[in-house]
Design a protein around this motif. Structure first.
Motif, PDB file in Angstrom:
ATOM      1  N   ARG A  55     -18.280 -18.831  21.695  1.00  0.00           N
ATOM      2  CA  ARG A  55     -18.143 -18.002  22.939  1.00  0.00           C
ATOM      3  C   ARG A  55     -19.353 -17.025  22.960  1.00  0.00           C
ATOM      4  N   LEU A  56     -20.409 -17.523  22.441  1.00  0.00           N
ATOM      5  CA  LEU A  56     -21.917 -16.883  22.611  1.00  0.00           C
ATOM      6  C   LEU A  56     -22.441 -17.397  24.010  1.00  0.00           C
ATOM      7  N   VAL A  57     -22.112 -18.348  24.467  1.00  0.00           N
ATOM      8  CA  VAL A  57     -22.449 -18.849  25.896  1.00  0.00           C
ATOM      9  C   VAL A  57     -21.506 -19.312  26.847  1.00  0.00           C
ATOM     10  N   GLU A  58     -21.762 -19.258  27.886  1.00  0.00           N
ATOM     11  CA  GLU A  58     -20.899 -19.714  28.928  1.00  0.00           C
ATOM     12  C   GLU A  58     -21.587 -20.946  29.485  1.00  0.00           C
ATOM     13  N   SER A  59     -20.667 -21.739  30.120  1.00  0.00           N
ATOM     14  CA  SER A  59     -21.548 -23.088  30.730  1.00  0.00           C
ATOM     15  C   SER A  59     -20.562 -23.504  32.105  1.00  0.00           C
ATOM     16  N   ARG A  60     -21.389 -24.125  32.971  1.00  0.00           N
ATOM     17  CA  ARG A  60     -20.763 -24.712  34.104  1.00  0.00           C
ATOM     18  C   ARG A  60     -21.658 -25.734  34.418  1.00  0.00           C
ATOM     19  N   LYS A  61     -21.003 -26.864  35.179  1.00  0.00           N
ATOM     20  CA  LYS A  61     -21.603 -28.027  35.685  1.00  0.00           C
ATOM     21  C   LYS A  61     -21.781 -27.722  37.330  1.00  0.00           C
ATOM     22  N   GLN A  62     -22.713 -28.460  37.643  1.00  0.00           N
ATOM     23  CA  GLN A  62     -23.040 -28.547  39.190  1.00  0.00           C
ATOM     24  C   GLN A  62     -23.763 -29.912  39.492  1.00  0.00           C
ATOM     25  N   GLY A  63     -22.913 -30.601  39.996  1.00  0.00           N
ATOM     26  CA  GLY A  63     -23.337 -31.998  40.199  1.00  0.00           C
ATOM     27  C   GLY A  63     -23.567 -32.721  38.635  1.00  0.00           C
ATOM     28  N   ARG A  64     -24.622 -33.053  38.354  1.00  0.00           N
ATOM     29  CA  ARG A  64     -25.249 -33.700  37.085  1.00  0.00           C
ATOM     30  C   ARG A  64     -25.692 -32.779  36.214  1.00  0.00           C
ATOM     31  N   TRP A  65     -26.004 -31.365  36.694  1.00  0.00           N
ATOM     32  CA  TRP A  65     -26.693 -30.433  35.770  1.00  0.00           C
ATOM     33  C   TRP A  65     -25.825 -29.534  35.153  1.00  0.00           C
ATOM     34  N   ALA A  66     -26.164 -29.335  34.128  1.00  0.00           N
ATOM     35  CA  ALA A  66     -25.339 -28.235  33.040  1.00  0.00           C
ATOM     36  C   ALA A  66     -26.206 -27.220  32.809  1.00  0.00           C
ATOM     37  N   TYR A  67     -25.508 -25.828  33.315  1.00  0.00           N
ATOM     38  CA  TYR A  67     -26.117 -24.682  33.306  1.00  0.00           C
ATOM     39  C   TYR A  67     -25.479 -23.668  32.016  1.00  0.00           C
ATOM     40  N   PHE A  68     -26.327 -22.901  31.632  1.00  0.00           N
ATOM     41  CA  PHE A  68     -25.758 -22.101  30.444  1.00  0.00           C
ATOM     42  C   PHE A  68     -26.284 -20.676  30.725  1.00  0.00           C
ATOM     43  N   ARG A  69     -25.463 -19.789  30.297  1.00  0.00           N
ATOM     44  CA  ARG A  69     -25.887 -18.494  30.419  1.00  0.00           C
ATOM     45  C   ARG A  69     -25.203 -17.524  29.258  1.00  0.00           C
ATOM     46  N   LEU A  70     -25.608 -16.402  28.695  1.00  0.00           N
ATOM     47  CA  LEU A  70     -24.941 -15.567  27.572  1.00  0.00           C
ATOM     48  C   LEU A  70     -23.787 -15.314  28.200  1.00  0.00           C
TER      49      LEU A  70
END
Length: 123
Positions: A55-70
């Motif tokens: 639980r140090l980062v959050e993630s999300r998918k947008q189409g084929r892309w995986a994005y991460f943030r703190l």
């Protein structure tokens, strides 16, 4: 105790610490992190999964892309405290400073361009 063990395990790797430093104040695509770290996309994906499980980062998918943030304020207090410590420690780290310089160049490229450049891109 379980959260603390997951956090300490996640922080016990230099590349995961470097990834956290890259995410300071911004969201990045997996391929952007791959490019800066210079590791295989499958390796970086595994590192990001460990950070996410802690639980140090959050993630999300947008189409084929995986994005991460703190992680945001919804994360456990231990995770937020650990992030604060890590980010403060990376302020003066030579590798973290070099990573930030490399990231500036990477951010000028579109994710699609990075994927074409990277072998075995998972995006």
């Amino acid at each position: 105790m379980r959260d603390l063990l997951a956090i300490t395990k996640a922080l016990a790797d230099e590349n995961r610490l470097r990834a956290l430093g890259l995410l300071r104040g911004q969201e990045l695509c997996l391929c952007q992190v791959v490019e800066v770290l210079g590791l295989a996309s499958s390796t970086v994906s595994k590192h990001m999964s460990i950070l996410h499980q802690a639980r140090l980062v959050e993630s999300r998918k947008q189409g084929r892309w995986a994005y991460f943030r703190l992680a945001d304020d919804d994360a456990p207090g231990e995770a937020l405290q650990a992030l604060e410590l890590v980010l403060a420690s990376l302020q003066q780290d030579k590798q973290a400073k070099a990573d930030q310089r490399a990231l500036k160049a990477v951010l000028k490229l579109e994710p699609e361009e990075l994927c074409r450049k990277q072998a075995n891109c998972k995006c």
